[in-house]
Design a protein around this motif. Structure first.
Motif, PDB file in Angstrom:
ATOM      1  N   ARG A   1       0.873  -1.194   0.000  1.00 40.34           N
ATOM      2  CA  ARG A   1       0.000   0.000   0.000  1.00 40.34           C
ATOM      3  C   ARG A   1       0.901   1.233   0.000  1.00 40.34           C
ATOM      4  O   ARG A   1       1.934   1.259   0.666  1.00 40.34           O
TER       5      ARG A   1
ATOM      6  N   HIS B   1      -8.178  -0.158  -5.180  1.00 36.83           N
ATOM      7  CA  HIS B   1      -8.044  -1.076  -4.043  1.00 36.83           C
ATOM      8  C   HIS B   1      -8.646  -2.409  -4.515  1.00 36.83           C
ATOM      9  O   HIS B   1      -9.739  -2.790  -4.098  1.00 36.83           O
TER      10      HIS B   1
ATOM     11  N   ARG C   1     -11.251   5.123  -2.823  1.00 43.16           N
ATOM     12  CA  ARG C   1     -10.770   4.204  -3.880  1.00 43.16           C
ATOM     13  C   ARG C   1     -11.580   2.904  -3.911  1.00 43.16           C
ATOM     14  O   ARG C   1     -11.667   2.244  -4.939  1.00 43.16           O
ATOM     15  N   THR C   2     -12.186   2.544  -2.766  1.00 42.03           N
ATOM     16  CA  THR C   2     -12.915   1.270  -2.765  1.00 42.03           C
ATOM     17  C   THR C   2     -14.134   1.339  -3.691  1.00 42.03           C
ATOM     18  O   THR C   2     -14.426   0.373  -4.390  1.00 42.03           O
TER      19      THR C   2
ATOM     20  N   ARG D   1     -16.290   6.514   4.203  1.00 38.72           N
ATOM     21  CA  ARG D   1     -15.724   7.504   5.124  1.00 38.72           C
ATOM     22  C   ARG D   1     -15.223   8.710   4.317  1.00 38.72           C
ATOM     23  O   ARG D   1     -14.746   8.518   3.190  1.00 38.72           O
TER      24      ARG D   1
ATOM     25  N   GLN E   1     -12.485  10.806   3.197  1.00 36.49           N
ATOM     26  CA  GLN E   1     -11.060  10.420   3.162  1.00 36.49           C
ATOM     27  C   GLN E   1     -10.180  11.614   3.523  1.00 36.49           C
ATOM     28  O   GLN E   1      -9.482  12.197   2.672  1.00 36.49           O
TER      29      GLN E   1
ATOM     30  N   LEU F   1     -14.788  -0.033   5.994  1.00 35.42           N
ATOM     31  CA  LEU F   1     -14.145   0.161   7.290  1.00 35.42           C
ATOM     32  C   LEU F   1     -12.744   0.748   7.106  1.00 35.42           C
ATOM     33  O   LEU F   1     -12.140   0.520   6.078  1.00 35.42           O
TER      34      LEU F   1
END
Ligand code: ASP
Length: 337
Positions: free
Chosen positions: A107, A135, A172-173, A233, A235, A273
């Motif tokens: 990462r 991701h 990114r998710t 969330r 970021q 999460l």
């Protein structure tokens, strides 16, 4: 797709068949994750787990997945403790560290950095998140979770309605998950975010081109028949200042009242999460913790299965996992799950 020796850098590498291949191997990993059995298939193999950006779940789940297959894990965390802080190039770091490991999970805060690192690596590299870009392992585990949760309610991924909410610009998710979902048929996307944090055009164009329906809104509305609500969330680390991120914190919350008002009773609740549980954000309230549709912890558990599958596939041992099985001697409550 031929996984043996391959890097896993982007969801663009996958098609529906290769996704299914990963899911089938992931299904076979359940008895090991539940401690019903052990496997030593990667006995002697070394994972270089390089996390140059904060992470708990992803980093530990990569390490756990490798350990569950019998391998050893070497951790490097934080940029300041690595030679990158002395100006070393990603290429040089990759050349050196890849000779110390059999596979690398990485990462890094910069978009494209993991692909750049992979050019210097002599072993497979798996992207654990590169800046706001991608991701891919999270997207695979999210899709695997969606598939299992929807199957429980008697339907599949094609034709579903997913509502993505929060910071869709830097998250990114949601970028990677959307690109994987683009491979399926007739999906409805409701994208709820402040105008400034909308899903990037590149992702929306890819969805439109693949024939999916998109509704973009800055209101929690139009979601009453959503099958999935995927909360994210803000970021903060990708904004120019914490004060800038503060403007958006807490704008799109999900709690029991909002859920009951805006979603149908079986809408599955997901979140990659960590959720920001500070009062000013509280994007996914604890009052949903007992709701059976809250899939966030099942989602995190699925992460281990998906990462086990990717290690088994990239190291070419997917068909030998059961051959190296042995007993688990200690007490484990997980066996009863
Ligand atoms: N854990 C996820 C990521 O690394 C989501 C997040 O940090 O909000 O992108």
């Amino acid at each position: 797709m031929n996984f043996t020796g391959a890097n896993i850098l982007s969801v663009e590498q996958f098609n529906r068949d290769s996704i299914e291949q990963v899911f089938q191997v992931a299904d076979r990993m359940l008895p090991y994750a539940r401690r019903q059995k052990r496997t030593r298939v990667l006995d002697g193999a070394i994972l270089g787990n390089l996390f140059f950006e904060p992470s708990t779940r992803t980093r530990v789940s990569f390490g756990t997945a490798f350990n569950l297959l019998g391998g050893e894990v070497r951790e490097t965390t934080g940029m300041e403790s690595s030679a990158l802080a002395k100006g070393e190039s990603l290429y040089d770091t990759a050349r050196v560290l890849s000779s110390y490991s059999d596979v690398i999970a990485m990462r890094h805060p910069k978009s494209g950095s993991v692909a750049e690192f992979a050019e210097g690596s002599r072993v497979p590299v798996i992207n654990g998140g590169d800046g706001a870009n991608e991701h891919p392992t999270q997207a695979l585990l999210d899709l695997y979770t969606i598939k299992k949760e929807l199957a429980y309610h008697g339907h599949g991924i094609d034709g579903m309605h997913i509502c993505m909410m929060g910071d869709l610009k830097f998250g990114r998710t949601v970028h990677s998950l959307s690109r994987l979902l683009a491979l399926y048929d007739n999906i409805r996307f409701t994208l709820i975010s402040p105008r400034e944090l909308m899903m990037p055009d590149s992702v929306m164009n890819a969805l439109e081109k693949a024939g999916h329906q998109i509704m973009v809104t800055d209101q929690v509305s139009g979601s009453s028949d959503a099958d999935i609500v995927y909360q994210t969330r803000i970021q903060q680390e990708r904004f120019t200042s914490p004060a800038e991120a503060d403007q958006y914190r807490g704008k799109f919350r999900l709690n029991s009242d909002i859920y009951t008002k805006h979603y149908k009773p079986n809408t599955v609740i997901m979140h990659p999460l960590p959720r920001d549980s500070r009062a000013e954000a509280n994007e996914l309230d604890n009052d949903l913790n007992q709701n059976p549709n809250l899939a966030i912890f099942r989602q995190a558990d699925n992460g281990v299965l998906i990462r086990m599958a990717l290690f088994a596939l990239t190291l070419g041992v997917a068909d030998q996992v059961e051959k190296y099985e042995c007993e688990v001697n200690w007490y484990s409550d997980k066996r009863n799950v």
